[in-house]
Design an enzyme around this catalytic site. Sequence first.
Site, PDB file in Angstrom:
ATOM      1  N   LYS A 134     -17.180   1.488  -8.242  1.00  0.00           N
ATOM      2  CA  LYS A 134     -15.959   1.284  -9.010  1.00  0.00           C
ATOM      3  C   LYS A 134     -15.774   2.436 -10.001  1.00  0.00           C
ATOM      4  O   LYS A 134     -16.714   3.149 -10.341  1.00  0.00           O
ATOM      5  CB  LYS A 134     -16.022  -0.050  -9.761  1.00  0.00           C
ATOM      6  CG  LYS A 134     -16.116  -1.274  -8.836  1.00  0.00           C
ATOM      7  CD  LYS A 134     -14.815  -1.501  -8.085  1.00  0.00           C
ATOM      8  CE  LYS A 134     -14.880  -2.735  -7.212  1.00  0.00           C
ATOM      9  NZ  LYS A 134     -15.594  -2.523  -5.944  1.00  0.00           N
ATOM     10  N   ASP A 135     -14.538   2.569 -10.487  1.00  0.00           N
ATOM     11  CA  ASP A 135     -14.206   3.635 -11.427  1.00  0.00           C
ATOM     12  C   ASP A 135     -15.118   3.584 -12.656  1.00  0.00           C
ATOM     13  O   ASP A 135     -15.538   2.511 -13.088  1.00  0.00           O
ATOM     14  CB  ASP A 135     -12.755   3.496 -11.892  1.00  0.00           C
ATOM     15  CG  ASP A 135     -11.772   3.640 -10.747  1.00  0.00           C
ATOM     16  OD1 ASP A 135     -11.682   2.696  -9.953  1.00  0.00           O
ATOM     17  OD2 ASP A 135     -11.115   4.683 -10.658  1.00  0.00           O
ATOM     18  N   ARG A 136     -15.379   4.756 -13.220  1.00  0.00           N
ATOM     19  CA  ARG A 136     -16.161   4.815 -14.455  1.00  0.00           C
ATOM     20  C   ARG A 136     -15.318   4.441 -15.664  1.00  0.00           C
ATOM     21  O   ARG A 136     -15.634   3.486 -16.371  1.00  0.00           O
ATOM     22  CB  ARG A 136     -16.759   6.215 -14.655  1.00  0.00           C
ATOM     23  CG  ARG A 136     -17.494   6.340 -15.983  1.00  0.00           C
ATOM     24  CD  ARG A 136     -18.038   7.730 -16.225  1.00  0.00           C
ATOM     25  NE  ARG A 136     -18.644   7.806 -17.536  1.00  0.00           N
ATOM     26  CZ  ARG A 136     -19.886   7.409 -17.822  1.00  0.00           C
ATOM     27  NH1 ARG A 136     -20.632   6.885 -16.886  1.00  0.00           N
ATOM     28  NH2 ARG A 136     -20.370   7.524 -19.045  1.00  0.00           N
TER      29      ARG A 136
ATOM     30  N   LYS B 181     -18.837  -4.274 -16.063  1.00  0.00           N
ATOM     31  CA  LYS B 181     -19.193  -3.033 -16.771  1.00  0.00           C
ATOM     32  C   LYS B 181     -17.956  -2.404 -17.397  1.00  0.00           C
ATOM     33  O   LYS B 181     -16.843  -2.517 -16.866  1.00  0.00           O
ATOM     34  CB  LYS B 181     -19.884  -2.044 -15.837  1.00  0.00           C
ATOM     35  CG  LYS B 181     -19.018  -1.538 -14.703  1.00  0.00           C
ATOM     36  CD  LYS B 181     -19.777  -0.564 -13.822  1.00  0.00           C
ATOM     37  CE  LYS B 181     -18.912  -0.006 -12.714  1.00  0.00           C
ATOM     38  NZ  LYS B 181     -17.784   0.815 -13.181  1.00  0.00           N
TER      39      LYS B 181
END
Length: 778
Positions: A313-315, A284
């Site tokens: 997880k981080d955006r 992503k």
Amino acid sequence: MSDREDQDAQPRKRMRLSTPDTGEQAAVTVSTPAEPADRSPKTTATYAQESQLEKEIRAGITAYVNPHAPGFTGILKQRYTDFLVNEILPSGQVLHLESLDVPQQTQNTDRRKAAETESTGPVEQPTKPGTDSEAVSENGNGDAQPIGAEGPEKNGAEQSPEITLEDTQLLHSLFGETTTTAITALYRQVLGKPGRKPRDLPSVKSDAFADKEQRTSAHQTIRRIFCSRLETTTENDGTFVISAAPPRDRGRRGGGRNQPGTRGKGKLGWDELGGEYLHFTLYKENKDTMEVIYYIASQLKYATKHFGFAGTKDRRAVTVQRVSVHRARAEELARIAKNLRAGSKIGDYKYEPRGLELGDLAGNEFVITLRDCRVPGDEAAATREHAWNVLNNAVASFKTGGYINYYGLQRFGSFATSTDAIGVKLLQSDLKSAIDLILDYSPAALAAAQDTSSEELISHDDKARAEALHIWRTTSDASAALAILPRKFAAESNIIKHLGFKDRKGQLIRRTDYQGALQAVPRNLRLMYVHAYQSLVWNNVAGRRWERFGQEVVEGDLVLVHEHRDKEEGHGEEEEVDQAGEVIIRPAVHDQAGSRHDEFARARPLSKQDAESGKYTVFDVVLPLPGWDVEYPPNEIGGFYKEFMASERGGRLDPNDMRRKWKDVSLSGGYRKLLGRPGKVEFEVKEYEKEEEQMVETDWERLVKRKESEVFHSNEISKAAEQIMEVDTEGEGKPREKKIAVVLKMQLASSQYATMALRELMKAGNVQTYKPDFGSGR
């Protein structure tokens, strides 16, 4: 445009560099070379409006392992492709997206099973008689088989799935051999005549379980091994009863919106593929993990609880992680994947017997690009060689000394009220105040929402949130508030729905049911608040421990028992090592908030002789997260837990009194290593001119390059390139100043924060986060 699309699109309009302010809160002293001594506190700033450095101080992030090592400045996440995160699997392998295709063998089996499901039923075959009372039978060749592997059943029956030797031994340990034989015989009868009513079949009784956890394990074991065809109940006298479960429509996929699909072939059909859980790799870009999972779940008509992953997880990043889903076909997911929004891909499908849980990873590998870097002695003009020399020394010190394993600012949220403040109210049993803080909003956001001519740069979603919460606060009109509130604000939405529920007369009958309202909030969000408080305490204690003793191992320091079996003889029972490699290890007790009910660890304090023996280093030292099931250091650091938690900032709480009647806020605690140390660190210094220039390849770019001559058409390649590269048409033909970028690759254990590692490497205020030019307004 949807709320989610709007959220993604807005930050691309205008961007700014958020440079940390030099303000400092009152009564806080931090000794770092980058901080001026004379600064006045900001008295009116909300948490969301505070500078990066102010937030760090407020969160207890104050100390450095090596404060005298030279730092450097750089811009973090100027582009989301500047922050790559790839999971490290428990095997130690770094995960990468390799293929979007469904493996041919899996594809053929999927199609065959789907066809069998839609047909009139399985092919009828004879079964060997006389095996109902035996735990082990013989096949036609006289060979012994495990329980349930006798062969196909009678006319119209489902084939009995094989029960593994491991499961057989587990059943024996719980029920004994005689009862296990009776249970498997009942199971064969259920499969042999699936249309029969449960009351027409016998039930099996076993002795009572005195231990609650063993009884729970027995319930779960029966449900898992026998695919929910058998159900269990406990009689008033404690007797355990196993009987046939009511028949369900198992011939078609999807028993309902919240139920995962089945194959109409029982467990054996899934075992033929490899297991009941389909694992896949999720790639992503600039998206939340749950954002993609919500979409996939909606297309499958599954509840999100049927999905598992090792961690979010981080955006603002490009991330790669494994995800599992219960009883879904790879072909179906591949079809759904074609409709995923740009920047999301799934692939590398594989069926496994177990799903993923939080913590099922060894860590994460980060590839971080820091732009426009400046190093000491190089303020006038950046030079690649000089930057490399400085970085080489800084990285060498970082690899050897590690960094204080602080919880990063992500743990404390981005709203006007930090999440730990809500956690304090929950632990104080002041549920009304906790709700008030959750529903708090910024006056600036409300003003911007009500003034259409306002030029305040606040996102559409945050203005809508403020307006909706203002309506609820002033009118108690839940319908009007929910009509405006964006769906992504799940906590606020569920609280308003609960408190705003009306009876037939239009009366609010739950207006003061604060615990019910909080229970309506998704559990992971509820736990986030109290865990943030634990993190706040831990950060402050870690800073005090380092300032007092530094790298010295002292009497009373805690170490984990299971990590030092050869040193710990005579000091408590041995525990198994957590195979997931977790740095945070929580006790598995039935009423712990948010625990994983599996392995747990114990800590013990070092004696004076232990501390002076040289057997232990500061990397062995752990500090507890406050709770009722942890050991506190029997030295002045243990005393500091009481001092800090009893203060106004600490919520006036007692570290030895963390039990609550409401289990979700009853904290048993855990342990976290004082220092983190990267497993692998590499860096590269590059020169660049264009701001949009990309320094590293993403997994998707590599896959496109590999496939472009095979399956990807030119328009697909162009589309992929557009997703990753932004074209700069301004300033063409003009000479550009060369800048320095540092590409840093490092591997960290799970639950360690890359931002805290960067902070140690770059020093105070030097990590400049590039963020959208929109105030959060929260």
